[in-house]
Every structure is written in structure tokens, then in C-alpha cells.
Design a protein around this motif. Structure first.
Motif, PDB file in Angstrom:
ATOM      1  N   ASN B 103      28.677  -3.108 -14.020  1.00 46.85           N
ATOM      2  CA  ASN B 103      29.280  -1.895 -14.559  1.00 46.85           C
ATOM      3  C   ASN B 103      30.016  -1.159 -13.443  1.00 46.85           C
ATOM      4  N   PRO B 104      31.312  -1.415 -13.321  1.00 46.36           N
ATOM      5  CA  PRO B 104      32.059  -0.866 -12.187  1.00 46.36           C
ATOM      6  C   PRO B 104      32.230   0.653 -12.249  1.00 46.36           C
ATOM      7  N   ASP B 105      32.011   1.251 -13.427  1.00 44.46           N
ATOM      8  CA  ASP B 105      32.305   2.681 -13.561  1.00 44.46           C
ATOM      9  C   ASP B 105      31.244   3.564 -12.924  1.00 44.46           C
ATOM     10  N   GLU B 106      30.002   3.264 -13.197  1.00 46.39           N
ATOM     11  CA  GLU B 106      28.972   4.144 -12.649  1.00 46.39           C
ATOM     12  C   GLU B 106      27.612   3.458 -12.598  1.00 46.39           C
ATOM     13  N   ILE B 107      26.735   4.074 -11.807  1.00 43.51           N
ATOM     14  CA  ILE B 107      25.345   3.646 -11.760  1.00 43.51           C
ATOM     15  C   ILE B 107      24.534   4.755 -12.422  1.00 43.51           C
ATOM     16  N   VAL B 108      23.677   4.374 -13.357  1.00 44.86           N
ATOM     17  CA  VAL B 108      22.917   5.373 -14.110  1.00 44.86           C
ATOM     18  C   VAL B 108      21.441   5.294 -13.728  1.00 44.86           C
ATOM     19  N   LEU B 109      20.906   6.403 -13.261  1.00 48.90           N
ATOM     20  CA  LEU B 109      19.513   6.440 -12.819  1.00 48.90           C
ATOM     21  C   LEU B 109      18.705   7.378 -13.700  1.00 48.90           C
ATOM     22  N   GLU B 110      17.592   6.862 -14.232  1.00 47.95           N
ATOM     23  CA  GLU B 110      16.709   7.675 -15.072  1.00 47.95           C
ATOM     24  C   GLU B 110      15.267   7.434 -14.636  1.00 47.95           C
ATOM     25  N   PRO B 111      14.389   8.407 -14.878  1.00 43.85           N
ATOM     26  CA  PRO B 111      12.976   8.183 -14.559  1.00 43.85           C
ATOM     27  C   PRO B 111      12.363   7.192 -15.540  1.00 43.85           C
ATOM     28  N   MET B 112      11.218   6.636 -15.172  1.00 43.94           N
ATOM     29  CA  MET B 112      10.471   5.775 -16.095  1.00 43.94           C
ATOM     30  C   MET B 112      10.163   6.574 -17.353  1.00 43.94           C
ATOM     31  N   THR B 113      10.050   5.846 -18.473  1.00 47.28           N
ATOM     32  CA  THR B 113       9.941   6.546 -19.755  1.00 47.28           C
ATOM     33  C   THR B 113       8.506   6.720 -20.247  1.00 47.28           C
ATOM     34  N   LYS B 114       7.552   5.968 -19.685  1.00 40.38           N
ATOM     35  CA  LYS B 114       6.195   5.985 -20.223  1.00 40.38           C
ATOM     36  C   LYS B 114       5.223   6.822 -19.406  1.00 40.38           C
ATOM     37  N   PHE B 115       5.751   7.450 -18.380  1.00 34.47           N
ATOM     38  CA  PHE B 115       4.897   8.288 -17.533  1.00 34.47           C
ATOM     39  C   PHE B 115       5.495   9.692 -17.467  1.00 34.47           C
ATOM     40  N   PRO B 116       4.631  10.707 -17.358  1.00 35.89           N
ATOM     41  CA  PRO B 116       5.153  12.070 -17.332  1.00 35.89           C
ATOM     42  C   PRO B 116       6.038  12.292 -16.096  1.00 35.89           C
ATOM     43  N   VAL B 117       7.156  12.953 -16.299  1.00 37.22           N
ATOM     44  CA  VAL B 117       8.043  13.252 -15.177  1.00 37.22           C
ATOM     45  C   VAL B 117       7.428  14.393 -14.365  1.00 37.22           C
ATOM     46  N   VAL B 118       7.355  14.194 -13.070  1.00 38.47           N
ATOM     47  CA  VAL B 118       6.938  15.270 -12.163  1.00 38.47           C
ATOM     48  C   VAL B 118       8.166  16.097 -11.801  1.00 38.47           C
ATOM     49  N   ARG B 119       9.168  15.392 -11.346  1.00 38.26           N
ATOM     50  CA  ARG B 119      10.466  16.005 -11.083  1.00 38.26           C
ATOM     51  C   ARG B 119      11.507  14.892 -10.947  1.00 38.26           C
ATOM     52  N   ASP B 120      12.666  15.091 -11.542  1.00 33.59           N
ATOM     53  CA  ASP B 120      13.772  14.135 -11.461  1.00 33.59           C
ATOM     54  C   ASP B 120      13.304  12.696 -11.723  1.00 33.59           C
ATOM     55  N   LEU B 121      13.338  11.859 -10.677  1.00 35.40           N
ATOM     56  CA  LEU B 121      12.980  10.457 -10.859  1.00 35.40           C
ATOM     57  C   LEU B 121      11.530  10.159 -10.470  1.00 35.40           C
ATOM     58  N   MET B 122      10.795  11.219 -10.088  1.00 34.94           N
ATOM     59  CA  MET B 122       9.369  11.080  -9.743  1.00 34.94           C
ATOM     60  C   MET B 122       8.547  11.163 -11.016  1.00 34.94           C
TER      61      MET B 122
END
Lengths: 668, 284
Positions: B103-122
């Protein structure tokens, strides 16, 4: 009090091999442990250790090996800067450590008959190294992690993961009464009172920016003890591992086991030969380690392999690539199934990060900062047989009473250069061995964890809170960025204090580092929040890199010699030049005289103490206990080694005879 | 495998990185676009390092550095799991050239989906470690004294166990599993940390345990001393949230960065728990 009826309460900082071994042994001896770690302990940097763990074993014994030889290889490889009593104790324990790890379920590779398989590592001629594929550190760590989880469910251990150790708590006598730590999620700062505190926080590779170390290895925990008054030994001794994969974020280790299993290091004889490596015939390949060191070949000690690779690329201009320095590490002559069984883990790393299969194509590697031989000074009590006195409270205690140091962040075991597969051993050994020492220390105290005055705890927390708040809000007008200063620090240290060290560069760097330190104290943070603020945690770690970095540079500057990993070309001991036997003999005599004179001056531990007024380390020098194996010249591959050895052996024999005569005279 | 350099023809000057951020647990998440200079041999870790250093979005807005977890940077510690271009994986081994080739346009970063988000990608993966207690994932040795060597182990046993023992608790298999549902509790007013942890553990212990811990149970049940707890482990895996919850989607094995034969462990567990149940019935 800890003494009579209460179990000892110990705070252990760091959950790598040393910290976990210490924790489980303390729990077994009845102590309760608060285990504080930056990361879930299962993710500690010990997972990165690949090659194996050394011990004399049944096979090597039958070839003439013994624990004593393990001691000898370790101190010879370490250029005699190791303290011999602890090394002896470690070598004696080594077979037992491996047996324990075997019982704990570590999946060591097996022979066809089901015995633990062994391979050869650098700096020895024996196959002493037990291994679990090429992820031995990970496997050992998991076994200890599992046992500590077991202790945790039994109630003897409480884990505080994602907590940052900020400093020891000391009472008015200077004794350590606990630790202050910060929760990395909520940013709460809390005091942990204790009878004793163990620091097992690993190395300081991040001072160099990129190294083979994990992001946790900032050395900040050791630095916080150093700044609180703990002595720091041999800071200038940093191991640069010969074989790593260069990368933008990290230099990834390519284990010595690749050479232990037959890997060969070479470059094309013609500089930047454009052919594919496989197209280059043997006669046009320069296997420079094998040619220069016929006895040890590719398995010379790490400092030597590193310097030779550096020399080939920098001085001889024979780097494989023209725009980047690297040499080939070649495994392609070994059958695939054997590589998969013994080295799978590390070959996958190369494949994943470089996109090339090292079973088909030689790897391209270059040296990288890897291990700190130096660390917090710690005491020990020598036993009658020359090892350590089991259970003595002073074993591994720093000069701050009640504060212990072990694992990579101590300084005794590896001298001027660590042998491969000795680090896992020293970590587990120190953790296990010191359990009874710490429990005995706690029992001897009349005032323990429960008696620490509330005011002492509160003021320790207060001091850290002030530092924290100042970092968040104190430098509003500054534009200093901690990440960029870290890059500058790393570039500087890598340039002047790795493989080759020169006094003019070191002096200049000391000026620059003062300036960087001042700038680091004024950083203005992009994140001033009170929730999972990684920015401020990193800024603290960065600030605390400077005292250790300064001790390192000053130690390196003042040590005008070559010893192990510390190499100054201006002070090299020259090879013998004459072919004439008489003249050669005279040269060898002179060489040995110079060697002895140099040892008198420099065979010392460099001891740094932090001077908060000058913001500089003060250095002194201490004698090294070499009572078991007298220092001798380290002659791997030197021209004229035989002649020097002959002179040296005659002198050693004469000294021994003198000693005997004196003893005879004394007894009459 | 081909070299990453060859898979991308025109090296871009800049990389667009879209990050799904969240300031704290329970807060609303939001997208943020960052633009960083392209460099040779980057991975998602070095991308996040650059983002932290510049702390400015593509629109020039000053922002806090993105929070994320990382450790060894060579895919053995399990810290840096996140969802990258829609796929759960380790960010250290996510090479930028490969991502851009897809995907030359962009890199998409998201946190894991099955664990509670602490902050951002943590995220908070405490449940993952809790599951290792649930199956008593250790060898119950008598002591840590020197008592001689362990039992001799045939090479084929070592070769069966070693891959299972490489599980680094990264959580990829759990994030990809349709049966593994997120559990996110909040601490009540006046509830102590210990009480909260207890309540949370009770909840975790009823929910699906997931492939990683099932596989660990098989590892220890196949060890000469470890198997002393085999019945307890099978019992734990027979209860609610145990092996019967597995829906056999086989996503776990597909995303495991260490290529651990998780489905084989699951199948073995299925057989072992059945035998265990029969044995129990006879012993009544």
C-alpha cells in the motif's frame, strides 16, 4: 524488625535472568519479594541472548577439562581484569546451574541418546556450551518467569510490571531501606520499604543510541544508584560484538553460535568484488580470522574478532559493500536441516529483517555494542578455597549497605572482555548464590522494612515528585528535544568509545558530553500529561545516561593501554620483529618487562564515584584479586607469541620456585 | 523470499502514517495523520521513533508523541504487537518497504482490538499472563537446590516442545480469534487495586482462555516433571472458557509470528480433555 519472626522483605529491581533467579531463590528461602520491572518480566532483555550457557561437563572432563579450566578461560579471555574468587565460584556452580535449568524444563537441544547437546564457543577449545536452539536466553528466561509466576500465585512474590525504579531510599546512616518507583501508566510515585534491595537491571547499551540491546537497557537504574553514592566499576569496558545485522532502529545480534556451528567469516580478496558471493571461488576469498588465528580460527574471543573485522573494513578497505561496512558470515556449507535444528531462531531473524535466506546466501554483518562488562561495584567475601563464602551478607552488596547488584549491572565476572555464553551463567548464578546472603543480611538487622520511618519514605517520594514535575513544566522556553539529544549522544559515543579509542577524540568528547548533559537537563517535553507519559520517562532515562557515559569516557581516557575490549592503538604492545634468535629473545624479554610494568600500573579496576557538585565522576583504582591464576600475556595470534611465552613461562617458573623456597624458609 | 529493496521500485520521499489514537481508557479514539521522511531499511518501530521525535502532525499541529510498547526490536520479546494495515503483528518486523509495496499511500497503525487500550497503541495484556496461571504453566520442581540433572529427554520430545516454548505472549493469536472477546472493566470508586485485580481475574478466568495458553498447557503436559499437574491443567481447560469454546477458525495459527503449531496443540488438548473426562467418570 526483619530479624526474628518476620520474613525478610526484599525489593528486586529488574526481571531478567538475574532478577528472576534472585526472586525465586529468595522466595524459596522464605522472603517476600516485590519485583519491580519496566516491562512484563517475560519480555526482559535476557530473551535476546541466543547462543547458550557454559559449563564444564561430562564430555569435556574426559578431554581434560575441569571447572578450573573454565575459570582460566574466563579470566584469560577477560585479560585478567575479572575478580577471580567470584569467577571461580561461578565456574564451580556452572554444571549445577545447567542441571537446575534442565529440571525447570528448559528445552535444551539433545543428542541422539537424549543427553544435553553442547557446542563450542569463543575463547575456549572445549565444547562447553549448552543451548536451546538459538534462543537460549529466551528459553532460560521463560523457565524462571514460570517459576516466579508460581511463587506469585503462592503469595510470596508481588510483581510491579510497567514500573520504573527511580532511586534507592537511604536513611541517615546511608543504609538502603527501600526503593522509590513510578507506575508507568498512572504516573504514581510510590515508596517500597524493604530490608534489602536488589538491582538487577542489565546493561547500558542505549548510551550508544543503537546497539544489540533492548530499549529498556538505558543503564538508568544503575545510574540512579551511582548518583546516590554507589561506586561504579570498569565503566570503560564495553563489549562490541563482532557479528550484528545493521538496522535503522537497532543492530540485531547474530549469535556467536553461528560461528560455533561452523560459520566462517570472510571477505572477497578483491575490494568490493561485484560478483555474488557464491560466484567467488575459495582461492579469492580471504578467511581472515582463520588465516590470522590458526588455533582458534573463527572462534577467537569477541574483542579480537571485532577488531579484525573493523580492521579489514576500515584499514584494509575490504568491506563487502562500498558504501557500507560489512563482512560475510557464511553458513551456506552446512546442511539446511542441521542449521534449522541448531540455529533456526537466529536465521529467521536474519531472514525476516534482511529478506535474504542465510542458508542460501552468506549474511552481511558488522560489529555492534553488545554488553557492559563494567557496572555497579559490589563486594564479596572470599572463602578459604578461593571461591566465595556462601551466605556471607556482603556478597554482591554495593558500598551502599543493604543495596545489592547482580547480573550484567555488576562488574566482577567478565573483566575486560566477556566470553560468549558466560553472561547467562553469571546472571543465573549471581541470582541464586546471593539468596542466602541477602536473607542473612536481613536477619542480622534490628530495624527492618516495617520500621522505616514514614517521614523517610515521604521525603524520598517527594524528591522524585519534584524532579518529575520540574521535567514536565520547568523548561517552558527551551526547545531541547530528548529524542534528538539521545541521537547526538549515541553518535558521539559510537564514534569515540567503541572498537578503537584515541585520547584526543576522548578528550574532545568529554567536552561535548558536558554540553549535551546540560542540554538534556533543560529538555522541554511534547507531552506534559499525567497518563502513560512515555516522553517524561524517556527524558529521565536520558538524563541518567550521562553520569555513566561520563564515567565511561573518563575511564577510557585515563587507561593508556590495551586490555580486552579497551583498545588504544597508540598503546599497543608491538609484535616481535627480529628473526635472529638472540635478538628475538632480547625482544621477548623486553616485551615481558613492558607487560609486567604495564600490569603494575593498569591491572586495576577503575572505580567511579559520582560528584554531584562538579557533575563529574571521580576516578580511583582498586587492585583486582588475581590470587588463583597469575596474570599472563594474552597472546592470541601475536607475532612472536612462542618466544614471549617461553620467556614468560621461565619467569613464572622462577617465581613459583622462589615462593616455594620462601615457604620452606618460613616453615623453619 | 525476495529482498525488500527489490520489491519497491520508486522510493518515496515521505511516508504517510495514519495512527488511531486514544488518550486514555474509555476515551473516544481519533485518527491522526503523520508524515515522516523516508529512510532506507525502516520498520514500524523506527517510524514511531521519528513520530515521537517530531511530535507534529501533517497539518503542523503540535501533538504528544504516540504511545506504544516495544522491547527487543527483534521479535522475541512480544511487546510491540499492534494492528498494521489491518493485520495484527509485531511492529519491529513490519518492514516499511514491504508495507509500501502493498500500500504505497499510507501505513495504518491501530491498537490491538481484544485488549483494553491504555493509551494510543498501548494495550493492557494482563489477561494473557493471567491465563498462564490458569493452566499452571510451570514445572513443579521440589526446590531450587542442586539435586542433579533432570530426566533424559529424547530428541523428538525436545523437537516437539521447543517450538511451543517459543511463545512470547505477544497476543496475536488472541487478537485474531473470533471467540476471544474483549474484557474491559473499570475500577469502581473506593475499590482498592487488589480488589479490582481480583474482580478482573475472576472475569478473565471464566472467559475464553485462547490458543497461547492452551498450547502452553500441552508444553508442560509433555514434560516429565511438568506432567505431574497434567490433570489440573486439563481440568482448567475443560471448564467454562476452555477448549470447547474454540470455534476452530484457525486464525491463531495463521497470524502467529513464531509459526507455533497452535492448532495441533488445540487438537491434542481436545483429545486429552476427552480422555480426562472419561477417566474422571470411571473414577467416580
Amino acid at each position: 524488625m526483619a530479624a526474628s519472626n518476620q520474613p525478610a522483605r526484599v525489593v528486586v529491581i529488574g526481571g531478567g535472568l538475574a532478577g528472576l533467579a534472585s526472586t525465586m531463590k529468595l522466595a524459596e528461602l522464605g522472603a517476600t519479594v516485590d519485583l519491580i520491572s519496566l516491562t512484563p518480566v517475560k519480555r526482559s532483555h535476557s530473551v535476546c541472548a541466543q547462543g547458550g550457557i557454559n559449563s564444564c561437563n561430562d564430555q569435556t572432563r574426559q578431554l581434560g577439562d575441569a571447572e578450573w579450566n573454565h575459570l582460566d578461560d574466563t579470566v584469560y579471555g577477560g585479560d585478567f581484569l575479572n575478580h577471580q574468587p567470584p569467577v571461580k565460584e561461578m565456574a564451580m556452580w556452572a554444571p549445577k546451574v545447567i542441571e537446575l535449568m534442565d529440571r525447570l524444563g528448559v528445552p535444551f537441544n539433545r543428542t541422539e541418546e537424549g543427553f544435553i547437546d553442547r557446542r563450542r564457543f569463543g575463547g575456549t577449545l572445549f565444547k562447553r556450551t549448552a543451548f536451546a536452539g538459538a534462543t537460549t536466553g529466551q528459553q532460560l528466561l521463560y523457565a524462571l518467569d514460570e517459576q516466579v509466576r508460581r511463587c506469585e500465585s503462592e503469595g510470596s512474590v508481588r510483581k510491579f510490571e510497567f514500573w520504573d525504579f527511580l532511586g534507592p531510599i537511604q536513611d541517615e546512616t546511608g543504609r538502603c531501606r527501600g526503593a522509590v518507583a513510578q507506575n508507568l501508566t498512572t504516573m504514581e510515585i510510590r515508596a517500597f520499604p524493604a530490608d534489602a534491595v536488589v538491582v538487577a537491571t542489565g546493561g547500558c547499551g542505549l548510551i550508544y543510541g543503537r546497539s544489540t540491546m533492548s530499549v529498556f537497557c538505558t543503564g538508568s537504574a544503575a545510574s540512579r544508584c551511582f548518583q546516590a553514592g554507589a561506586k561504579y566499576g570498569n565503566a570503560e569496558f564495553i563489549q562490541v560484538h563482532p557479528t550484528a545485522i545493521p538496522g535503522a532502529d537497532k543492530l540485531r545480534l547474530m549469535s556467536e553460535s553461528a560461528r560455533g556451528e561452523g560459520g566462517r567469516v570472510w571477505v572477497p580478496r578483491k575490494a568490493h568484488d561485484p560478483r555474488e558471493p557464491k560466484q567467488i571461488p575459495d582461492s579469492e576469498r580471504y578467511y581472515f580470522l582463520e588465516e590470522r588465528y590458526p588455533e582458534y580460527g573463527n572462534l577467537v574471543p569477541r574483542d579480537i574478532a571485532t577488531r579484525e573485522i573493523f580492521d579489514i573494513c576500515v584499514n584494509e578497505g575490504l568491506s563487502v559493500e562500498s558504501d557500507r561496512m560489512c563482512v560475510y558470515l557464511d553458513l551456506t556449507h552446512i546442511p539446511r536441516h542441521e542449521l534449522d535444528r541448531k540455529l533456526g531462531g537466529i536465521l529467521e531473524i536474519y531472514e525476516k529483517f534482511q529478506g535474504v535466506d542465510p542458508r542460501d546466501e552468506p549474511m552481511k554483518i558488522f560489529p555492534a555494542v553488545h554488553y557492559s562488562m563494567g557496572g555497579l561495584w559490589a563486594d564479596y567475601v572470599k572463602s578459604a578455597d578461593g571461591g566465595l563464602e556462601a551466605g556471607a551478607p556482603r556478597n554482591h552488596m554495593t558500598n551502599i549497605e543493604g543495596l545489592y547488584a547482580m547480573g550484567e549491572c555488576d562488574y566482577h565476572y567478565h573483566g575486560a572482555n566477556r566470553l560468549g555464553a558466560n553472561s547467562l551463567l553469571s546472571c543465573i548464578f549471581t541470582g541464586l548464590f546471593t539468596g542466602s546472603s541477602i536473607v542473612n543480611y536481613a536477619a542480622s538487622q534490628t530495624s527492618g522494612a516495617d520500621d522505616v520511618p514514614e517521614s523517610l519514605l515521604a521525603s524520598a517520594v517527594q524528591a522524585q515528585q519534584e524532579r518529575h514535575d520540574h521535567l514536565l513544566h520547568g523548561n517552558k522556553d527551551s526547545d531541547e528535544n530528548p529524542y534528538l539529544i539521545h541521537q547526538e549522544l549515541g553518535d558521539l559515543m559510537t564514534r569515540v568509545a567503541t572498537v578503537v579509542r584515541k585520547n584526543d577524540q576522548l578528550s574532545e568528547a568529554m567536552g561535548k558530553i558536558d554540553e549535551l548533559h546540560e542540554r538534556a537537563m533543560r529538555v522541554n517535553l511534547a507531552d506534559t500529561g499525567a497518563w502513560t507519559n512515555q516522553n517524561v520517562v524517556f527524558a529521565k532515562a536520558l538524563q541518567d545516561m550521562f553520569p555513566v557515559a561520563k564515567a565511561l569516557l573518563k575511564g577510557a581516557l585515563q587507561r593508556d593501554e590495551c586490555r580486552g575490549a579497551h583498545f588504544k592503538p597508540d598503546f599497543i604492545k608491538p609484535p616481535l620483529t627480529s628473526e635472529d634468535p638472540t635478538e628475538r629473545r632480547r625482544q621477548a624479554e623486553a616485551w615481558c618487562d613492558a607487560f609486567q610494568a604495564n600490569n603494575e600500573k593498569y591491572l586495576k579496576s577503575t572505580i567511579a564515584t559520582w560528584n554531584a557538585e562538579t557533575n563529574q565522576p571521580d576516578l580511583t583504582y582498586e587492585d583486582v584479586d588475581t590470587s588463583l591464576i597469575p596474570p599472563r600475556p594474552r597472546l592470541y595470534g601475536l607475532v612472536g607469541a612462542e618466544a614471549i611465552e617461553e620467556v614468560w613461562n621461565e619467569r613464572a617458573a622462577a617465581t613459583a620456585a622462589d615462593d616455594d623456597t620462601n615457604r620452606y624458609a618460613d616453615s623453619h | 523470499m525476495t529482498a525488500p529493496e527489490t520489491s519497491i521500485k520508486n522510493r518515496p520521499q515521505f511516508i504517510n502514517v495514519r495512527v488511531l489514537r486514544q488518550d486514555e481508557p474509555g476515551a473516544k479514539s481519533y485518527w491522526e495523520l503523520h508524515k515522516i521522511k523516508y529512510e532506507r531499511e525502516m520498520n514500524v518501530i523506527s517510524v514511531l521513533q521519528r513520530i515521537a521525535a517530531q511530535a507534529t502532525t501533517v497539518d503542523g499541529k503540535k501533538v504528544t508523541p504516540v504511545a506504544w510498547d516495544c522491547g527487543c526490536l527483534e521479535e522475541v520479546c512480544g511487546s510491540c504487537t499492534m494492528v498494521i494495515n489491518g493485520r495484527v503483528r509485531q511492529s519491529c518486523s513490519a518492514l516499511v518497504d514491504r508495507l509500501l509495496a502493498d500500500n504505497p499511500d499510507e501505513i495504518v497503525l491501530e491498537p490491538m482490538t481484544k485488549f483494553p487500550v491504555v493509551r494510543d497503541l498501548m494495550v493492557d495484556r494482563a489477561r494473557l499472563f493471567r491465563s498462564l496461571k490458569r493452566i499452571q504453566g510451570w514445572v513443579p520442581v521440589d526446590s531450587y537446590y542442586n539435586l542433579g540433572p533432570g530426566e533424559r529427554i529424547p530428541r523428538e520430545d525436545q523437537e516437539r516442545n521447543y517450538p511451543l516454548s517459543q511463545c512470547m505472549s505477544c497476543g496475536c493469536c488472541l487478537d485474531a480469534c473470533p471467540q476471544y472477546q474483549k474484557i474491559e472493566l473499570t475500577q469502581n470508586e473506593g475499590e482498592s487495586d487488589e480488589e479490582f485485580e481480583q474482580r478482573q481475574n475472576a472475569e478473565f478466568d471464566e472467559a475464553f482462555i485462547g490458543a497461547a495458553a492452551i498450547s502452553q498447557a500441552m508444553l508442560f503436559n509433555n514434560h516429565p516433571t511438568g506432567k505431574a499437574l497434567a490433570a489440573e491443567r486439563l481440568e482448567a481447560l475443560s471448564g467454562p472458557g476452555g477448549i470447547t469454546t474454540c470455534g476452530n477458525a484457525q486464525n491463531c495459527v495463521a497470524v502467529c509470528p513464531k509459526e507455533i503449531p497452535l492448532t495441533r496443540s488445540i487438537a491434542r488438548t481436545g483429545r486429552a480433555t476427552t480422555l480426562h473426562a472419561i477417566k474422571k467418570w470411571f473414577e467416580r
